[in-house]
Each structure stands twice: as structure tokens, then as C-alpha cells.
Design a protein around this motif. Structure first.
Motif, PDB file in Angstrom:
ATOM      1  N   MET A 117       0.782  -1.270   0.167  1.00 39.92           N
ATOM      2  CA  MET A 117      -0.013   0.290  -0.042  1.00 39.92           C
ATOM      3  C   MET A 117       0.928   1.224  -0.011  1.00 39.92           C
ATOM      4  O   MET A 117       2.006   1.109   0.052  1.00 39.92           O
ATOM      5  CB  MET A 117      -1.062  -0.008   1.258  1.00 39.92           C
ATOM      6  N   ASN A 118       0.172   2.438  -0.264  1.00 44.64           N
ATOM      7  CA  ASN A 118       1.015   3.643  -0.316  1.00 44.64           C
ATOM      8  C   ASN A 118       0.130   4.684   0.512  1.00 44.64           C
ATOM      9  O   ASN A 118      -1.060   4.322   1.042  1.00 44.64           O
ATOM     10  CB  ASN A 118       1.376   4.048  -1.717  1.00 44.64           C
ATOM     11  N   LEU A 119       0.603   5.821   1.004  1.00 43.49           N
ATOM     12  CA  LEU A 119      -0.089   6.666   1.703  1.00 43.49           C
ATOM     13  C   LEU A 119      -1.392   6.979   1.112  1.00 43.49           C
ATOM     14  O   LEU A 119      -2.342   7.323   1.741  1.00 43.49           O
ATOM     15  CB  LEU A 119       0.709   7.984   1.907  1.00 43.49           C
ATOM     16  N   GLY A 120      -1.444   7.165  -0.075  1.00 42.88           N
ATOM     17  CA  GLY A 120      -2.854   7.479  -0.938  1.00 42.88           C
ATOM     18  C   GLY A 120      -4.008   6.372  -0.613  1.00 42.88           C
ATOM     19  O   GLY A 120      -4.999   6.838  -0.307  1.00 42.88           O
ATOM     20  N   ASP A 121      -3.518   5.269  -0.435  1.00 38.57           N
ATOM     21  CA  ASP A 121      -4.447   4.034  -0.189  1.00 38.57           C
ATOM     22  C   ASP A 121      -4.713   4.358   1.279  1.00 38.57           C
ATOM     23  O   ASP A 121      -6.050   3.930   1.522  1.00 38.57           O
ATOM     24  CB  ASP A 121      -3.625   2.669  -0.272  1.00 38.57           C
ATOM     25  N   VAL A 122      -4.075   4.747   2.358  1.00 42.19           N
ATOM     26  CA  VAL A 122      -4.393   5.104   3.624  1.00 42.19           C
ATOM     27  C   VAL A 122      -5.472   5.946   3.698  1.00 42.19           C
ATOM     28  O   VAL A 122      -6.500   6.150   4.237  1.00 42.19           O
ATOM     29  CB  VAL A 122      -3.100   5.245   4.574  1.00 42.19           C
ATOM     30  N   VAL A 123      -5.089   7.114   2.905  1.00 43.45           N
ATOM     31  CA  VAL A 123      -6.016   8.279   2.775  1.00 43.45           C
ATOM     32  C   VAL A 123      -7.293   8.020   2.230  1.00 43.45           C
ATOM     33  O   VAL A 123      -8.355   8.552   2.882  1.00 43.45           O
ATOM     34  CB  VAL A 123      -5.507   9.480   2.141  1.00 43.45           C
ATOM     35  N   SER A 124      -7.397   7.341   1.317  1.00 44.05           N
ATOM     36  CA  SER A 124      -8.537   6.823   0.662  1.00 44.05           C
ATOM     37  C   SER A 124      -9.561   6.052   1.845  1.00 44.05           C
ATOM     38  O   SER A 124     -10.622   5.900   1.738  1.00 44.05           O
ATOM     39  CB  SER A 124      -8.540   6.329  -0.462  1.00 44.05           C
ATOM     40  N   ILE A 125      -8.974   5.264   2.541  1.00 48.09           N
ATOM     41  CA  ILE A 125      -9.576   4.479   3.330  1.00 48.09           C
ATOM     42  C   ILE A 125     -10.101   4.977   4.721  1.00 48.09           C
ATOM     43  O   ILE A 125     -11.189   4.828   4.933  1.00 48.09           O
ATOM     44  CB  ILE A 125      -8.585   3.213   4.147  1.00 48.09           C
ATOM     45  N   LEU A 126      -9.377   6.298   4.923  1.00 44.97           N
ATOM     46  CA  LEU A 126      -9.782   7.095   6.153  1.00 44.97           C
ATOM     47  C   LEU A 126     -10.531   8.287   5.689  1.00 44.97           C
ATOM     48  O   LEU A 126     -10.797   9.359   6.550  1.00 44.97           O
ATOM     49  CB  LEU A 126      -8.416   7.682   6.912  1.00 44.97           C
ATOM     50  N   ASP A 127     -10.917   8.260   4.316  1.00 48.90           N
ATOM     51  CA  ASP A 127     -11.509   9.655   3.947  1.00 48.90           C
ATOM     52  C   ASP A 127     -12.926   9.593   4.386  1.00 48.90           C
ATOM     53  O   ASP A 127     -13.724   8.755   3.896  1.00 48.90           O
ATOM     54  CB  ASP A 127     -11.359   9.806   2.437  1.00 48.90           C
ATOM     55  N   LEU A 128     -13.113  10.377   5.392  1.00 49.29           N
ATOM     56  CA  LEU A 128     -14.586  10.433   6.147  1.00 49.29           C
ATOM     57  C   LEU A 128     -15.625  10.819   5.220  1.00 49.29           C
ATOM     58  O   LEU A 128     -16.882  10.287   5.036  1.00 49.29           O
ATOM     59  CB  LEU A 128     -14.702  11.326   7.145  1.00 49.29           C
ATOM     60  N   SER A 129     -15.361  11.742   4.286  1.00 49.61           N
ATOM     61  CA  SER A 129     -16.436  12.150   3.255  1.00 49.61           C
ATOM     62  C   SER A 129     -16.775  11.114   2.463  1.00 49.61           C
ATOM     63  O   SER A 129     -17.867  10.971   2.043  1.00 49.61           O
ATOM     64  CB  SER A 129     -15.845  13.352   2.513  1.00 49.61           C
TER      65      SER A 129
END
Length: 68
Positions: free
Chosen positions: A41-53
Motif C-alpha cells: 500500500m501507499n499513503l494515498g491508499d491509507v488516505v482513501s480508506i480514512l476519507d470520512l467524506s
């Protein structure tokens, strides 16, 4: 004691804390990158998982589908 000497004496713990913070940040980043590598995974994957919107939109869509 001059004002400059007093300032330096008072600022010394802050400088040490800053050094400790940088070391902790580097340790965290190293561990995070290692963990992300293990899961391909990369940081973008983590951000998309945690994206509350995005999560809110998914929940809203699911509720709409259930009512229909």
C-alpha cells in the motif's frame, strides 16, 4: 545574568524536546513505510480508506438503496 543568557537557559529544554520530536517522527515514518510495504500500500491508499467524506457518501447511498 543577561537577557540573552537567560533566554538561552530557558530555551534549552525546548531545543532538546524538538530534537526528540524529530527523532520520534523519523522512527514513526520508518515503521509506517515498512508496514505499508508489507501490505503493498501507499499513503494515498491509507488516505482513501480514512476519507470520512467518502464513507459518508457510501453510508448515505446504502440507506437510500435500502429504502427503495
Amino acid at each position: 545574568m543577561s537577557r540573552l543568557a537567560k533566554f538561552r537557559r530557558l530555551n534549552q529544554p525546548n531545543a532538546q524536546q524538538s530534537t526528540d520530536d524529530v527523532a520520534l517522527q523519523e522512527t514513526f515514518e520508518t515503521a509506517l513505510r515498512k508496514l505499508l510495504g508489507e501490505y503493498n500500500m501507499n499513503l494515498g491508499d491509507v488516505v482513501s480508506i480514512l476519507d470520512l467524506s467518502r464513507i459518508a457518501k457510501t453510508v448515505s447511498t446504502k440507506r437510500t438503496v435500502r429504502r427503495a
